[in-house]
Each structure stands twice: as C-alpha cells, then as structure tokens.
Design a protein around this motif. Structure first.
Motif, mmCIF file in Angstrom:
data_model
loop_
_atom_site.group_PDB
_atom_site.id
_atom_site.type_symbol
_atom_site.label_atom_id
_atom_site.label_comp_id
_atom_site.label_asym_id
_atom_site.label_seq_id
_atom_site.Cartn_x
_atom_site.Cartn_y
_atom_site.Cartn_z
ATOM 1 N N GLY A 164 7.519 -4.950 -0.867
ATOM 2 C CA GLY A 164 8.204 -4.385 0.292
ATOM 3 C C GLY A 164 7.294 -4.136 1.467
ATOM 4 O O GLY A 164 7.580 -3.272 2.305
ATOM 5 N N GLY A 181 6.260 -2.042 6.554
ATOM 6 C CA GLY A 181 7.251 -1.939 5.482
ATOM 7 C C GLY A 181 8.595 -1.542 6.044
ATOM 8 O O GLY A 181 8.886 -1.742 7.218
ATOM 9 N N ASN A 184 13.968 -4.547 3.078
ATOM 10 C CA ASN A 184 14.381 -4.649 1.673
ATOM 11 C C ASN A 184 13.818 -5.895 0.999
ATOM 12 O O ASN A 184 13.929 -6.988 1.529
ATOM 13 C CB ASN A 184 15.914 -4.735 1.562
ATOM 14 C CG ASN A 184 16.584 -3.500 2.114
ATOM 15 O OD1 ASN A 184 15.907 -2.534 2.446
ATOM 16 N ND2 ASN A 184 17.891 -3.516 2.221
ATOM 17 N N ASN A 185 13.200 -5.685 -0.155
ATOM 18 C CA ASN A 185 12.822 -6.805 -1.005
ATOM 19 C C ASN A 185 12.695 -6.311 -2.446
ATOM 20 O O ASN A 185 11.601 -6.204 -2.989
ATOM 21 C CB ASN A 185 11.515 -7.449 -0.540
ATOM 22 C CG ASN A 185 11.227 -8.747 -1.291
ATOM 23 O OD1 ASN A 185 12.099 -9.271 -1.978
ATOM 24 N ND2 ASN A 185 10.017 -9.248 -1.181
ATOM 25 N N SER A 186 13.826 -6.015 -3.065
ATOM 26 C CA SER A 186 13.810 -5.419 -4.399
ATOM 27 C C SER A 186 13.644 -6.455 -5.505
ATOM 28 O O SER A 186 13.235 -6.141 -6.610
ATOM 29 C CB SER A 186 15.113 -4.648 -4.631
ATOM 30 O OG SER A 186 16.208 -5.544 -4.579
ATOM 31 N N SER A 206 14.420 -10.019 5.767
ATOM 32 C CA SER A 206 14.492 -9.193 4.563
ATOM 33 C C SER A 206 15.572 -9.712 3.625
ATOM 34 O O SER A 206 16.286 -10.665 3.928
ATOM 35 C CB SER A 206 14.744 -7.726 4.929
ATOM 36 O OG SER A 206 16.074 -7.559 5.345
#
Length: 261
Positions: A164, A181, A184-186, A206
């Motif tokens: 992230g 940061g 979103n990058n889950s 993202s």
C-alpha cells in the motif's frame, strides 16, 4: 479509441512489451513455454530475433533511451544486458534476490532494485566491476518491490511495491524523500506508478480504479482522479511529449488536462 490491429502470440503469451527505437518494432517477454525475450516487427508480424537465457519469468524490461541496448531482470535472480543486434547476452549479473531494473534517462547507468531492500547503481561501461553505489532501505516484510523508474531529470528514483505504498528516493544519495500511501491495494497487485514528464508529480492507480497524484517535492497528495475503472489499474504511462496519459485495468482511459478558469 478503436483498435487498429491485433497481433497474436498465443503460443508464447505476452507479458512486458517495450518499443525499440526502430519504427514499429518491440521487444516483449513471454509467460508460456519459455522465458525467451522476443524481438518482433509489428509491420509484418515477424520475429526479428530471439534472446534466450533467462530460466524463470522476466519481471523487468527496460530499453536504453539512447541506443539498441536493453536490460531484463528475472525471477531467476539475474539481470541480463542485451544488444538488439545480437541474440547473445552481452552481460550477466547474479543477484541475491528478485531484481527490478531500469535505465537512467541518459542511458549511461542503470539501477537494480534487489530483494526489495536495496538499490544498486551500475555504470553501463563497467558494470562487470560491480555497482558504484548501493543504497540499503528498510526491509518491509509486508510487500515486494515490483518496479523502479527514474524521473526524466535523472534526480529521482521511484520504487513501486505490491503493498500500500510507493517510495521516492534521491538518485544520487539514496535517501528516501517521501513514502506515498493512502491508496487501496489489499490483494498485492502489481500497480504501475509513473512520473509526469516534468519530474514534478508522481501518480499511481489503485485497486478501486482511482488514480492518486502527489507533488514529489512537498510529498502532498494533490489529486485523486476517477476514470471509472472497474478494477485495479495495472498500467499507467505518461506520454513523454504531450500532456496526456493512459491508464488501464481491463479497459483503458486516456486523460487530457483541463484548464480551469
């Protein structure tokens, strides 16, 4: 936005594609059968040359900005240096981990990000003597480095991760200038980050399809753009000559500047 032509590479698959300096030719890495890099003429859809050597997937491919040299980094923990005119590898570096690599804008040096914790700078004319500079970063167990790019003025290096955050470092001293940061990058996707051509702004798409933009000097977020993307933006590239850029998930968006009153 109509497609002009479609060229298939069903047998080998297509992963990373880079234009060369000759009109209508590209080099690309494959994701099926083998890890050979292929040099293709788009004009007549014929292969000009093959570059065999890597034994695992190629994860970085960078064309020299000034000549027919290109470099590739692979999961086989090597970086290879090539010349478009020869199928034989011109140089080979064994590294302690997965590499990401890129040329600087003048084509004199290249940078390698190794094992998601250090950046090594090599002089192209004497790379076999080892790096002339090594910058060690804080190792982050939560993510891996997925890309490395120089700014057009050669002063900054941008490190992309599958986490992230992305990092901006000084290309001469190796100091971390900013960590960006808040996007979103889950799912640990490889999201591409880019500089604007004037080297002033940094942007990344993202997971939720929005594009986040920061000022590189202040580190402040200056915009979040919504291009109605349906998924993670895995490609984000600025046009080097015009104030336009393209972003892509499974669909592609072209962006123009708006001049506010």
């Amino acid at each position: 936005g109509r497609p002009k032509r479609t060229l298939y590479s069903k047998k080998y698959g297509v992963d990373l594609i880079r234009y060369t300096h000759a009109a209508n030719t590209v080099v690309y890495s494959s994701n099926k059968i083998d890890d050979t890099i292929r040099y293709l003429s788009l004009h007549d859809n014929k292969y000009i040359r093959y570059f065999p050597g890597h034994t695992k997937r190629v994860v970085a491919l960078s064309m020299s900005p000034v000549d027919d040299t290109f470099i590739s980094g692979s999961l086989d923990k090597t970086i290879r240096l090539w010349d478009l005119r020869s199928p034989n590898c011109q140089g080979l570096m064994h590294l302690q981990g997965k590499p990401v690599c890129s040329f600087d804008p003048e084509g004199l040096i290249f940078a390698a990000g190794v094992n998601s914790e250090m950046v090594k700078l090599y002089d192209l004319r004497s790379f076999d003597k080892g790096p002339f500079a090594t910058f060690k970063m804080q190792y982050d167990r939560t993510c891996e480095w997925t890309g490395l790019k120089f700014s057009n003025d050669g002063k900054l290096i941008l490190i992309s991760t599958n986490g992230g955050f992305i990092r901006l470092i000084d290309a001469f001293k190796g100091a971390v200038l900013h960590t960006f940061g808040g996007y979103n990058n889950s799912k640990a996707v490889t999201l591409e980050a880019s500089f604007t051509p004037d080297s002033q702004f940094i942007m990344i798409g993202s997971e939720d399809g929005k594009i986040h933009v920061w000022n590189g000097e202040s580190g402040m977020k200056v915009a979040v753009l919504d291009g109605k993307h349906t998924g993670p933006i895995t490609c984000l590239q600025f046009n080097p000559k015009f104030m336009t850029f393209a972003s892509a998930c499974s669909n592609m968006a072209f962006w123009l500047p708006t001049i506010d009153d």
